[in-house]
Design a protein around this motif. Structure first.
Motif, mmCIF file in Angstrom:
data_model
loop_
_atom_site.group_PDB
_atom_site.id
_atom_site.type_symbol
_atom_site.label_atom_id
_atom_site.label_comp_id
_atom_site.label_asym_id
_atom_site.label_seq_id
_atom_site.Cartn_x
_atom_site.Cartn_y
_atom_site.Cartn_z
ATOM 1 N N ALA A 264 0.821 -1.205 0.000
ATOM 2 C CA ALA A 264 0.000 0.000 0.000
ATOM 3 C C ALA A 264 0.857 1.258 0.000
ATOM 4 C CB ALA A 264 -0.940 -0.006 1.209
ATOM 5 N N VAL A 265 1.927 1.272 0.795
ATOM 6 C CA VAL A 265 2.806 2.448 0.831
ATOM 7 C C VAL A 265 3.516 2.630 -0.512
ATOM 8 C CG1 VAL A 265 4.889 3.414 1.890
ATOM 9 C CG2 VAL A 265 3.100 2.435 3.324
ATOM 10 N N ALA A 266 3.932 1.527 -1.133
ATOM 11 C CA ALA A 266 4.565 1.624 -2.448
ATOM 12 C C ALA A 266 3.592 2.196 -3.481
ATOM 13 C CB ALA A 266 5.062 0.251 -2.898
ATOM 14 N N ALA A 267 2.339 1.717 -3.454
ATOM 15 C CA ALA A 267 1.326 2.241 -4.378
ATOM 16 C C ALA A 267 1.057 3.713 -4.107
ATOM 17 C CB ALA A 267 0.037 1.438 -4.247
ATOM 18 N N LEU A 268 0.968 4.083 -2.825
ATOM 19 C CA LEU A 268 0.699 5.466 -2.458
ATOM 20 C C LEU A 268 1.825 6.385 -2.919
ATOM 21 C CD1 LEU A 268 -1.387 7.186 -0.873
ATOM 22 C CD2 LEU A 268 0.028 6.845 1.154
ATOM 23 N N ALA A 269 3.070 5.930 -2.793
ATOM 24 C CA ALA A 269 4.210 6.745 -3.204
ATOM 25 C C ALA A 269 4.218 6.961 -4.717
ATOM 26 C CB ALA A 269 5.509 6.086 -2.752
ATOM 27 N N CYS A 270 4.038 5.886 -5.487
ATOM 28 C CA CYS A 270 4.028 6.008 -6.959
ATOM 29 C C CYS A 270 2.891 6.906 -7.424
ATOM 30 C CB CYS A 270 3.894 4.633 -7.611
ATOM 31 S SG CYS A 270 5.353 3.596 -7.477
ATOM 32 N N TYR A 271 1.714 6.664 -6.894
ATOM 33 C CA TYR A 271 0.552 7.428 -7.327
ATOM 34 C C TYR A 271 0.668 8.893 -6.898
ATOM 35 C CZ TYR A 271 -4.290 8.757 -8.066
ATOM 36 O OH TYR A 271 -5.423 9.404 -8.480
ATOM 37 N N SER A 272 1.146 9.140 -5.675
ATOM 38 C CA SER A 272 1.302 10.524 -5.203
ATOM 39 C C SER A 272 2.312 11.283 -6.049
ATOM 40 C CB SER A 272 1.731 10.539 -3.736
ATOM 41 O OG SER A 272 0.749 9.957 -2.908
ATOM 42 N N ALA A 273 3.403 10.624 -6.419
ATOM 43 C CA ALA A 273 4.394 11.278 -7.277
ATOM 44 C C ALA A 273 3.765 11.724 -8.586
ATOM 45 C CB ALA A 273 5.560 10.325 -7.540
ATOM 46 N N ALA A 274 2.941 10.860 -9.188
ATOM 47 C CA ALA A 274 2.283 11.206 -10.449
ATOM 48 C C ALA A 274 1.313 12.363 -10.271
ATOM 49 C CB ALA A 274 1.560 9.982 -11.010
ATOM 50 N N MET A 275 0.464 12.305 -9.233
ATOM 51 C CA MET A 275 -0.578 13.321 -9.074
ATOM 52 C C MET A 275 -0.026 14.670 -8.658
ATOM 53 S SD MET A 275 -3.411 12.116 -10.082
ATOM 54 C CE MET A 275 -2.520 11.113 -11.276
ATOM 55 N N PHE A 276 0.970 14.693 -7.772
ATOM 56 C CA PHE A 276 1.563 15.977 -7.410
ATOM 57 C C PHE A 276 2.260 16.597 -8.616
ATOM 58 C CE2 PHE A 276 0.958 14.772 -2.965
ATOM 59 C CZ PHE A 276 0.712 16.003 -2.377
ATOM 60 N N GLY A 277 2.901 15.764 -9.421
ATOM 61 C CA GLY A 277 3.511 16.269 -10.640
ATOM 62 C C GLY A 277 2.483 16.841 -11.592
ATOM 63 N N VAL A 278 1.329 16.194 -11.683
ATOM 64 C CA VAL A 278 0.264 16.658 -12.574
ATOM 65 C C VAL A 278 -0.264 18.019 -12.137
ATOM 66 C CG1 VAL A 278 -2.151 16.217 -13.230
ATOM 67 C CG2 VAL A 278 -0.432 14.407 -13.433
ATOM 68 N N THR A 279 -0.384 18.255 -10.823
ATOM 69 C CA THR A 279 -0.905 19.543 -10.354
ATOM 70 C C THR A 279 0.021 20.694 -10.706
ATOM 71 O OG1 THR A 279 0.108 19.258 -8.157
ATOM 72 C CG2 THR A 279 -2.161 18.488 -8.440
ATOM 73 N N VAL A 280 1.281 20.409 -10.991
ATOM 74 C CA VAL A 280 2.214 21.429 -11.474
ATOM 75 C C VAL A 280 2.204 21.480 -12.998
ATOM 76 C CG1 VAL A 280 4.652 22.109 -11.604
ATOM 77 C CG2 VAL A 280 3.694 21.283 -9.445
ATOM 78 N N LEU A 281 2.097 20.321 -13.634
ATOM 79 C CA LEU A 281 2.173 20.218 -15.090
ATOM 80 C C LEU A 281 0.945 20.838 -15.768
ATOM 81 C CD1 LEU A 281 4.267 19.002 -17.013
ATOM 82 C CD2 LEU A 281 2.895 16.910 -17.064
ATOM 83 N N VAL A 282 -0.241 20.630 -15.201
ATOM 84 C CA VAL A 282 -1.469 21.139 -15.822
ATOM 85 C C VAL A 282 -1.469 22.670 -15.929
ATOM 86 C CG1 VAL A 282 -3.970 21.399 -15.471
ATOM 87 C CG2 VAL A 282 -2.912 19.141 -15.335
ATOM 88 N N PRO A 283 -1.154 23.418 -14.854
ATOM 89 C CA PRO A 283 -1.092 24.878 -15.011
ATOM 90 C C PRO A 283 -0.022 25.329 -16.016
ATOM 91 C CG PRO A 283 -1.256 24.294 -12.702
ATOM 92 C CD PRO A 283 -1.001 23.017 -13.441
ATOM 93 N N LEU A 284 1.124 24.651 -16.031
ATOM 94 C CA LEU A 284 2.156 25.000 -17.001
ATOM 95 C C LEU A 284 1.657 24.794 -18.429
ATOM 96 C CD1 LEU A 284 5.426 23.511 -15.432
ATOM 97 C CD2 LEU A 284 4.840 25.918 -15.700
ATOM 98 N N HIS A 285 0.994 23.682 -18.664
ATOM 99 C CA HIS A 285 0.454 23.391 -19.987
ATOM 100 C C HIS A 285 -0.580 24.443 -20.389
ATOM 101 C CE1 HIS A 285 -2.379 21.466 -22.816
ATOM 102 N NE2 HIS A 285 -1.308 20.865 -23.296
#
Length: 454
Positions: A264-285
């Motif tokens: 669960a922690v491994a899944a949470l880490a991978c998924y959190s990395a993707a989603m936090f990155g997206v919250t920065v990437l979407v405004p830039l795009h």
């Protein structure tokens, strides 16, 4: 969750929710005020940026002592003390007279806020018990949904309206309400005479701070050879080696021997990395590729929060009745589909619809994965478990931002036709990778079997 004020879970959930909302909002609400703060204090951008950086580093540095402090003084006492320290830091930040004083007082905020989430998670998990773990984790997931969307909006409104000092004064009535709610929290005595692992603390706390700072700097365009990044990696690695050899007691790494928790922690880490990155990437795009305004960028993130708010209560109930694996896998699949649709979208309305789909999936993931992490554990180790999961997310967030930013920079320098396609592709792949550890979550009956693993 049954909303009954006499229910210990309801009282704990209300108090924890109020505390967690403040600390997470304060990670984003100040970002949009940095220009105004720099002008107010005649400070350079590099100097005033430490009002954000110092807060984040203080948050990271205090997390490792969660388990020891909870065992020694009791979860309720630690949570209330941390809340009071956060309130004091907020009040001092509101009366700051210089850039230096603001940075110092923001660090005080971070020192108090760093313990609120992991201690609150432990109290909530203990009050919920295995039968209501999914719904309890849905409560603690709410601030994570609100902060990226509401923080910048609130910051802009306060700066344009009553002034930047209200960014911090707003915390005071919420702190007061949280303290009143804490009066109904169940008491636990603590009193475990466990000596503080000073060497472990000296390795892990500055190691986490350096690692988070280094990753944040890479996300801002610094080189991968940034000394803070490698110093942090070295200190955290030294702590890990020492912990695996049985030295120290600051954070119990043996918890990763539990399959449910580790996956669960491994899944949470991978998924959190993707989603936090997206919250920065979407405004830039939105602003670079789409030529939109800062308001357009903020509006694009709003449907993600709306979608998550719609599915999060459903996720908690389904997790408690059906188990976390299917709920989490379905959520990841929907989120990946929404993200892929956004990357291929042409038109603002279509992109907002894609972000809504992303949010619908996102709301299914966090409650189910966090419930899977804690449900099978003995209540006595919950403080240590929430410490480890919080550390994983605190490192994963800047890692995701740094990774997607580096991919965007590399593809731009390579003169790719659409650099954002590569960055969004990386985010999609990172989110999809989290399906692998989710598949390791136990499949036996979630309810009614004491041997079931989350």
């Amino acid at each position: 969750m049954r909303y009954d004020v006499r229910d210990p879970l309801w009282a704990t959930g209300l108090a924890v929710l109020l505390g967690a909302i403040m600390t997470m909002l304060d990670t984003t609400v100040v970002n949009v005020a940095l220009f105004a703060l720099g002008r107010e204090f005649a400070a350079t951008p590099a100097t005033i940026q430490w009002a954000v950086t110092g807060y984040l580093l203080a948050l990271s540095m205090t997390v490792p002592v969660t388990g020891w402090a909870t065992g020694r003084f009791g979860a309720r006492a630690v949570w209330v003390t941390s809340l009071a320290l956060f309130a004091a830091g907020s009040a001092l930040s509101a009366v700051a007279w210089s850039a230096g004083s603001l940075v110092a007082f923001r660090a005080v905020q971070g020192l108090g806020g760093g313990l609120l989430l992991p201690v609150g998670q432990a109290m909530l998990a203990r009050a919920a018990g295995p039968e209501r773990m999914g719904r309890a984790m849905a409560v603690i997931s709410v601030p994570a949904m609100l902060a990226p969307v509401a923080g910048p909006v609130l910051g802009g409104l306060f700066v344009a309206g009553p002034g930047w000092r209200w960014l911090f004064l707003l915390n005071l009535p919420i702190c007061a309400a949280a303290l009143l709610a804490a009066a109904r929290l169940p008491r636990d005595e603590g009193g475990v005479r466990q000596p503080l692992d000073v060497l472990g603390l000296a390795l892990l706390s500055p190691g986490l701070a350096a690692l988070v700072f280094g990753l944040a700097e890479v996300g801002e365009g610094a080189s991968l050879t940034h000394p803070a990044l490698w110093a942090g990696l070295a200190l955290v690695a030294a702590f890990t080696v020492r912990g695996l050899r049985g030295g120290g007691t600051l954070v119990d790494l043996r918890l990763f021997g539990d399959r449910g928790f580790a996956s669960a922690v491994a899944a949470l880490a991978c998924y959190s990395a993707a989603m936090f990155g997206v919250t920065v990437l979407v405004p830039l795009h939105s602003q670079i590729a789409g030529g939109g305004t800062a308001l357009d960028a903020g509006l694009l993130l709003a449907p993600m929060g709306v979608g998550a708010a719609l599915t999060m209560p459903i996720a908690g109930k389904l997790t408690d009745s059906r188990g976390p694996r299917g709920v989490a896998a379905a959520g990841i699949a929907v989120a990946v589909a929404g993200l892929a649709a956004f990357a291929a979208a042409d038109g603002f309305a279509v992109m907002m619809a894609a972000m809504l789909v992303l949010g619908l999936g996102h709301g299914l993931v966090s409650p189910s994965v966090m419930a899977a992490a804690f449900r099978s554990l003995d209540p006595a180790v919950l403080p240590a478990a929430t410490t480890l999961s919080t550390i994983a997310v605190r490192v994963a967030a800047p890692f995701g931002v740094a990774l997607l930013t580096v991919v965007l920079q590399v593809s731009t320098r390579a003169s790719a036709a659409d650099p954002f396609t590569w960055a969004f592709g990386c985010a999609i792949g990172l989110a999809a990778v989290s399906l692998a550890p989710v598949a390791l979550v136990g499949s036996r009956a979630w309810r009614g079997s004491s041997s079931a693993r989350a």
